[in-house]
Design an enzyme around this catalytic site. Structure first.
Site, mmCIF file in Angstrom:
data_model
loop_
_atom_site.group_PDB
_atom_site.id
_atom_site.type_symbol
_atom_site.label_atom_id
_atom_site.label_comp_id
_atom_site.label_asym_id
_atom_site.label_seq_id
_atom_site.Cartn_x
_atom_site.Cartn_y
_atom_site.Cartn_z
ATOM 1 N N HIS A 312 -29.788 3.619 36.391
ATOM 2 C CA HIS A 312 -29.022 4.677 35.741
ATOM 3 C C HIS A 312 -29.672 6.022 36.008
ATOM 4 O O HIS A 312 -30.880 6.131 36.163
ATOM 5 C CB HIS A 312 -28.863 4.438 34.237
ATOM 6 C CG HIS A 312 -30.136 4.147 33.520
ATOM 7 N ND1 HIS A 312 -30.807 2.941 33.606
ATOM 8 C CD2 HIS A 312 -30.877 4.910 32.669
ATOM 9 C CE1 HIS A 312 -31.889 2.948 32.849
ATOM 10 N NE2 HIS A 312 -31.965 4.144 32.277
ATOM 11 N N HIS A 314 -30.228 9.842 34.651
ATOM 12 C CA HIS A 314 -30.206 10.744 33.495
ATOM 13 C C HIS A 314 -29.855 12.150 33.968
ATOM 14 O O HIS A 314 -30.453 12.658 34.922
ATOM 15 C CB HIS A 314 -31.577 10.800 32.813
ATOM 16 C CG HIS A 314 -32.021 9.511 32.197
ATOM 17 N ND1 HIS A 314 -31.865 9.238 30.857
ATOM 18 C CD2 HIS A 314 -32.638 8.428 32.743
ATOM 19 C CE1 HIS A 314 -32.368 8.030 30.601
ATOM 20 N NE2 HIS A 314 -32.838 7.524 31.733
#
Length: 326
Positions: A312, A314
């Site tokens: 993922h 950020h």
């Protein structure tokens, strides 16, 4: 043939006795041989529309991407991912399947005489019959109960023509000897979706993607999902994730198989970082008391601060961020 080198023959030029013209590509060779030796053996039905159409679909839409079943990494023709190429390959097989009548498989593809379509398609289907079941993960994902290789009418023809015509069985045996050699050398051990699969446990992100856990979505496409972090480390804090993890429990597992999705993640992160409605400064905009820009971060592994083993990105902003981070 992908086992060795591209097939080539030569033709004596008609206007000179000292030079020859190389003829690459199997379709060109076949048509040359059918013309040069029209008085020998079968005609291969050179004027059959169905035969020519099947041969053209094969040459334009199957051979250009068939590397997805055995090449170590993309691209495969115009496709940047193996799964997309395999899906397209299957679609083209179904298009050929739809051209066949139920009784076509009783003899050859275009009737009782062997055609260019038979000669063109059969070697490729030897590969398909052997390789496609290796990608069982894709079959299960598509809802199939067992690994699929050939559609039913093509399957009937493929197995039947070997029983009726010794030449096809000979071709099958020759190609399969090469495939057995590849098997012995572990050809598919390190190929994504065949020998390599995502065996890591599901995470909270899988439940968010499935909708089992609610999220505050800010962007969604077929490939990615972006949503607000429930524990923000900045006034604006968005997570961008791939919907299909593709084995990327962390960035260190990335390979050329992941070039497309990694690019899409960063493009999405850049678009989000320009979104002032989400609290970011936009393009060098000082509104809100801070300059434009954002911090775009991928934490990798425990020491890197990664908490969820599903890659993922950020995207943080809404205030000035210092460096180095803690």
């Amino acid at each position: 043939m992908p086992l060795l080198k591209i097939t080539t023959t030569v033709q004596d030029d008609t206007d000179t006795t000292t030079t020859t013209t190389p003829i690459p590509e199997s379709d060109t060779i076949c048509r040359y041989l059918m013309s040069a030796y029209a008085d020998r053996g079968p005609s291969f039905l050179p004027d059959s529309p169905k035969s020519n159409l099947i041969a053209r679909i094969h040459d334009m839409y199957l051979t250009t991407i068939q590397g997805c079943m055995y090449k170590p990494a993309p691209p495969f023709g115009v496709y940047a991912t193996r799964s997309d190429a395999i899906e397209e390959f299957r679609k083209q097989l179904l298009i050929i399947e739809d051209l066949l009548l139920d009784e076509d498989g009783d003899c050859y593809l275009c009737g009782k005489e062997v055609s260019l379509a038979d000669a063109t398609l059969f070697p490729t289907l030897v590969f398909v019959d052997h390789m496609m079941p290796k990608f069982s993960l894709l079959n299960n994902k598509n809802g199939d109960t067992e690994p699929a290789a050939l559609p039913p009418k093509l399957k009937k023809w493929f197995h039947g023509v070997r029983e009726r015509d010794a030449v096809f069985q000979k071709i099958y045996d020759e190609i399969h000897s090469g495939l057995d050699f590849w098997e012995g050398r572990g050809r598919w051990d390190n190929i994504w979706l065949a020998g390599l699969k995502d065996d890591d446990a599901e995470t909270i992100f899988d439940k968010i993607i499935a909708g089992d856990i609610p999220s505050d979505k800010v962007m969604e496409t077929d490939d990615i999902l972006a949503f607000k972090d429930i524990n923000p480390a900045a006034p604006a804090h968005i997570l961008v994730i791939p919907k299909d993890r593709m084995g990327l429990s962390n960035l260190r597992k990335s390979s050329p198989e992941h070039i497309e999705i990694l690019g899409k993640l960063l493009v999405a992160a850049g678009e989000i970082a320009r979104n002032t409605e989400l609290g970011f400064g936009g393009d060098d905009d000082s509104s809100g008391g801070f300059g434009g820009g954002a911090r775009i971060v991928i934490n990798d592994g425990k020491d890197g601060g990664q908490e969820v083993p599903h890659l993922h990105v950020h995207v943080l902003g809404g205030r000035s961020l210092t460096w180095p981070p803690g």
